[in-house]
Design an enzyme around this catalytic site. Structure first.
Site, mmCIF file in Angstrom:
data_model
loop_
_atom_site.group_PDB
_atom_site.id
_atom_site.type_symbol
_atom_site.label_atom_id
_atom_site.label_comp_id
_atom_site.label_asym_id
_atom_site.label_seq_id
_atom_site.Cartn_x
_atom_site.Cartn_y
_atom_site.Cartn_z
ATOM 1 N N GLY A 175 0.815 -1.214 0.000
ATOM 2 C CA GLY A 175 0.000 0.000 0.000
ATOM 3 C C GLY A 175 0.849 1.263 0.000
ATOM 4 O O GLY A 175 2.079 1.214 -0.129
ATOM 5 N N PHE A 176 0.193 2.363 0.167
ATOM 6 C CA PHE A 176 0.853 3.674 0.102
ATOM 7 C C PHE A 176 1.927 3.810 1.185
ATOM 8 O O PHE A 176 3.136 3.903 0.886
ATOM 9 C CB PHE A 176 -0.234 4.760 0.219
ATOM 10 C CG PHE A 176 0.256 6.152 0.498
ATOM 11 C CD1 PHE A 176 1.395 6.659 -0.124
ATOM 12 C CD2 PHE A 176 -0.444 6.981 1.383
ATOM 13 C CE1 PHE A 176 1.835 7.957 0.139
ATOM 14 C CE2 PHE A 176 -0.016 8.265 1.647
ATOM 15 C CZ PHE A 176 1.132 8.747 1.035
ATOM 16 N N ILE A 177 1.526 3.767 2.442
ATOM 17 C CA ILE A 177 2.500 3.972 3.522
ATOM 18 C C ILE A 177 3.440 2.777 3.610
ATOM 19 O O ILE A 177 4.665 2.926 3.754
ATOM 20 C CB ILE A 177 1.766 4.210 4.870
ATOM 21 C CG1 ILE A 177 0.885 5.461 4.783
ATOM 22 C CG2 ILE A 177 2.782 4.350 6.015
ATOM 23 C CD1 ILE A 177 -0.024 5.691 5.979
ATOM 24 N N TYR A 213 -15.095 3.124 10.100
ATOM 25 C CA TYR A 213 -13.630 3.036 10.038
ATOM 26 C C TYR A 213 -13.017 3.449 11.383
ATOM 27 O O TYR A 213 -12.174 2.736 11.952
ATOM 28 C CB TYR A 213 -13.105 3.930 8.909
ATOM 29 C CG TYR A 213 -11.607 4.114 8.909
ATOM 30 C CD1 TYR A 213 -10.753 3.075 8.520
ATOM 31 C CD2 TYR A 213 -11.030 5.328 9.300
ATOM 32 C CE1 TYR A 213 -9.366 3.241 8.527
ATOM 33 C CE2 TYR A 213 -9.657 5.506 9.304
ATOM 34 C CZ TYR A 213 -8.829 4.459 8.921
ATOM 35 O OH TYR A 213 -7.459 4.634 8.919
ATOM 36 N N LYS A 270 -10.746 1.261 14.208
ATOM 37 C CA LYS A 270 -9.403 1.634 14.690
ATOM 38 C C LYS A 270 -9.389 1.724 16.217
ATOM 39 O O LYS A 270 -8.425 1.321 16.864
ATOM 40 C CB LYS A 270 -8.959 2.963 14.059
ATOM 41 C CG LYS A 270 -8.583 2.833 12.584
ATOM 42 C CD LYS A 270 -7.290 2.045 12.408
ATOM 43 C CE LYS A 270 -6.923 1.801 10.965
ATOM 44 N NZ LYS A 270 -5.753 0.941 10.793
HETATM 45 N N1 LIG Z 1 -3.165 7.280 4.497
HETATM 46 C C1 LIG Z 1 -3.624 7.930 5.555
HETATM 47 O O1 LIG Z 1 -3.888 9.138 5.513
HETATM 48 C C2 LIG Z 1 -3.844 7.201 6.855
HETATM 49 C C3 LIG Z 1 -4.252 7.965 7.975
HETATM 50 C C4 LIG Z 1 -4.455 7.312 9.175
HETATM 51 C C5 LIG Z 1 -4.233 5.956 9.281
HETATM 52 N N2 LIG Z 1 -3.848 5.244 8.183
HETATM 53 C C6 LIG Z 1 -3.639 3.805 8.341
HETATM 54 O O2 LIG Z 1 -2.349 3.474 7.843
HETATM 55 C C7 LIG Z 1 -2.395 2.169 7.283
HETATM 56 C C8 LIG Z 1 -1.882 2.204 5.846
HETATM 57 O O3 LIG Z 1 -2.721 3.093 5.098
HETATM 58 P P1 LIG Z 1 -2.479 3.409 3.557
HETATM 59 O O4 LIG Z 1 -2.960 4.790 3.332
HETATM 60 O O5 LIG Z 1 -1.117 3.019 3.167
HETATM 61 O O6 LIG Z 1 -3.556 2.423 2.909
HETATM 62 P P2 LIG Z 1 -3.418 1.421 1.672
HETATM 63 O O7 LIG Z 1 -4.821 0.959 1.372
HETATM 64 O O8 LIG Z 1 -2.640 2.049 0.583
HETATM 65 O O9 LIG Z 1 -2.574 0.221 2.264
HETATM 66 C C9 LIG Z 1 -3.147 -0.831 3.001
HETATM 67 C C10 LIG Z 1 -2.601 -2.130 2.437
HETATM 68 O O10 LIG Z 1 -3.147 -3.203 3.222
HETATM 69 C C11 LIG Z 1 -3.504 -4.256 2.341
HETATM 70 N N3 LIG Z 1 -4.584 -5.025 2.962
HETATM 71 C C12 LIG Z 1 -5.845 -4.595 3.220
HETATM 72 N N4 LIG Z 1 -6.579 -5.592 3.725
HETATM 73 C C13 LIG Z 1 -5.751 -6.675 3.822
HETATM 74 C C14 LIG Z 1 -5.929 -8.002 4.271
HETATM 75 N N5 LIG Z 1 -7.125 -8.440 4.717
HETATM 76 N N6 LIG Z 1 -4.877 -8.857 4.225
HETATM 77 C C15 LIG Z 1 -3.673 -8.436 3.760
HETATM 78 N N7 LIG Z 1 -3.460 -7.177 3.300
HETATM 79 C C16 LIG Z 1 -4.478 -6.305 3.331
HETATM 80 C C17 LIG Z 1 -3.974 -3.569 1.070
HETATM 81 O O11 LIG Z 1 -3.896 -4.421 -0.072
HETATM 82 C C18 LIG Z 1 -3.022 -2.380 0.984
HETATM 83 O O12 LIG Z 1 -1.908 -2.672 0.177
HETATM 84 C C19 LIG Z 1 -3.828 1.682 7.416
HETATM 85 O O13 LIG Z 1 -3.932 0.922 8.596
HETATM 86 C C20 LIG Z 1 -4.609 2.961 7.548
HETATM 87 O O14 LIG Z 1 -5.822 2.756 8.230
HETATM 88 C C21 LIG Z 1 -3.640 5.828 6.980
#
Ligand SMILES: NC(=O)c1ccc[n+]([C@@H]2O[C@H](COP(=O)([O-])OP(=O)(O)OC[C@H]3O[C@@H](n4cnc5c(N)ncnc54)[C@H](O)[C@@H]3O)[C@@H](O)[C@H]2O)c1
Length: 320
Positions: A14-16, A156, A160
């Site tokens: 994913g992104f982060i 959501y 969390k």
């Molecule tokens: N991007 C933001 O602004 C933000 C803010 C607060 C919290 N977060 C948290 O940070 C984390 C990463 O966020 P992100 O923006 O990179 O999101 P993202 O959707 O880009 O990355 C999440 C990754 O998790 C994988 N995933 C989801 N469900 C899965 C499962 N059941 N089994 C295996 N893999 C699975 C997805 O394929 C994806 O690659 C998440 O927990 C999100 O809730 C993100």
């Protein structure tokens, strides 16, 4: 710096997760990634994210669902992680209204699977990605980790909060990091920075919920990654720590910044405020400074410039 340690990153595609994994590999960690490449947004984007480090000799990938406990356990048995950074989740506030059960399954039950295995395999440190959304409609600013929390305003946020409680009850050494609106290159295509940039550059209308006064504490991806790594380098018994920019920006100003940087005017379609949107996010980051020695270093103009440069670059060829 604790190099050569075995780190398991969930959600590495994913992104982060992809930014973090690349950095960990650059720093000399052994990284195992777990991701199911689901179609919340295009899996092609996730493949492109992983292409930057997928062949690294210290990286191994498991394409699996964190809800599949037997497969997840096999991954633990082989990779023997010392540290877990649990990022995998169904992200996004608004889509969670449409499918709350899926969000609960992945974000709560999936976290439970990881905590249970972390205990069984005697993992030394568990870092969990939480979210500013758990502060809900709070008006007291900035948001502090000790604030009493009201009702979450989206499924959501509920998931969390529930996952944070599981972390606390696990009695594992856990650091919960509450991220505030993360943006930057390879940013999620469902989020405002991407959607607005895409539409403004294409001359398409953008949907603005509310009057533009809602504020977000946009935090640049490199700052989030450095915060996660700071947490990894300072294991704590149990702490919740905000990672935010401490500089909330209104939606109006955010759109104006993209207009300035792209040299194009947005065509705004105004809609009523979305029920799952909170009016403001604003991180108190004094705890992150004190416990992790962390503070963000990227202002919005610098971060957005890097994001837009990435968006228009020939290297970015994947479209959702
Ligand atoms: N991007 C933001 O602004 C933000 C803010 C607060 C919290 N977060 C948290 O940070 C984390 C990463 O966020 P992100 O923006 O990179 O999101 P993202 O959707 O880009 O990355 C999440 C990754 O998790 C994988 N995933 C989801 N469900 C899965 C499962 N059941 N089994 C295996 N893999 C699975 C997805 O394929 C994806 O690659 C998440 O927990 C999100 O809730 C993100």
């Amino acid at each position: 710096m604790s190099k050569n340690k075995r780190v398991l990153v969930t959600g590495h595609a994913g992104f982060i997760g992809s930014h973090l994994t690349k950095k960990l590999l650059d720093l000399g960690f052994n990284v195992t990634g777990v991701d199911n490449y689901n179609d919340f947004y295009s899996p092609e984007i996730k493949k492109a994210n992983v292409a930057a480090f997928g062949n690294h000799s210290n990286f191994k990938e498991y394409k699996l669902d964190i809800l599949d406990l037997p497969k997840l356990e096999r991954c633990f048995a082989v990779s023997k992680p010392e540290i877990i950074i649990h990022l995998a989740a169904r992200a996004g506030v608004r889509p969670s209204l449409k499918n709350p059960q899926l969000y609960h399954d992945v974000n709560v039950n999936g976290t439970k699977n990881l905590l249970d295995l972390a205990k069984k395999y005697q993992v030394k440190q568990f870092i969990f990605a939480s979210s500013s959304s758990i502060y809900g409609n709070q008006t007291k600013v900035p948001f502090s980790e000790t604030d009493k929390l009201g009702q979450p305003v989206s499924p959501y946020a509920q998931t969390k909060l529930a996952a944070e409680k599981l972390c606390r009850d696990s009695e594992l050494p856990v650091t919960i990091l509450r991220f505030f609106t993360v943006y930057g290159p390879a940013g999620r295509p469902d989020m405002a920075p991407y959607l607005f940039t895409q539409a403004i550059l294409a001359g398409q209308p953008i949907i603005r919920y509310g009057d533009g006064s809602t504020k977000r504490d946009y935090t640049y991806i490199d700052d989030i990654v450095s915060g996660i790594i700071a947490a990894l380098n300072r294991p704590l018994a149990y702490e919740i720590i905000n990672l935010g920019n401490n500089q909330p920006v209104s939606l109006k100003d955010f759109i104006a910044a993209i207009e300035t940087l792209t040299g194009k005017k947005a065509k705004i379609v105004a809609k009523p405020r979305h029920p799952a949107d909170v009016p403001l996010t604003y991180a108190d980051i004094s705890k992150a400074k004190k416990l992790l020695g962390w503070q963000p270093t990227t202002d919005l103009k610098t971060g957005l410039t890097k994001f837009i440069d990435w968006y228009v670059s020939p290297a970015f060829k994947v479209c959702p």
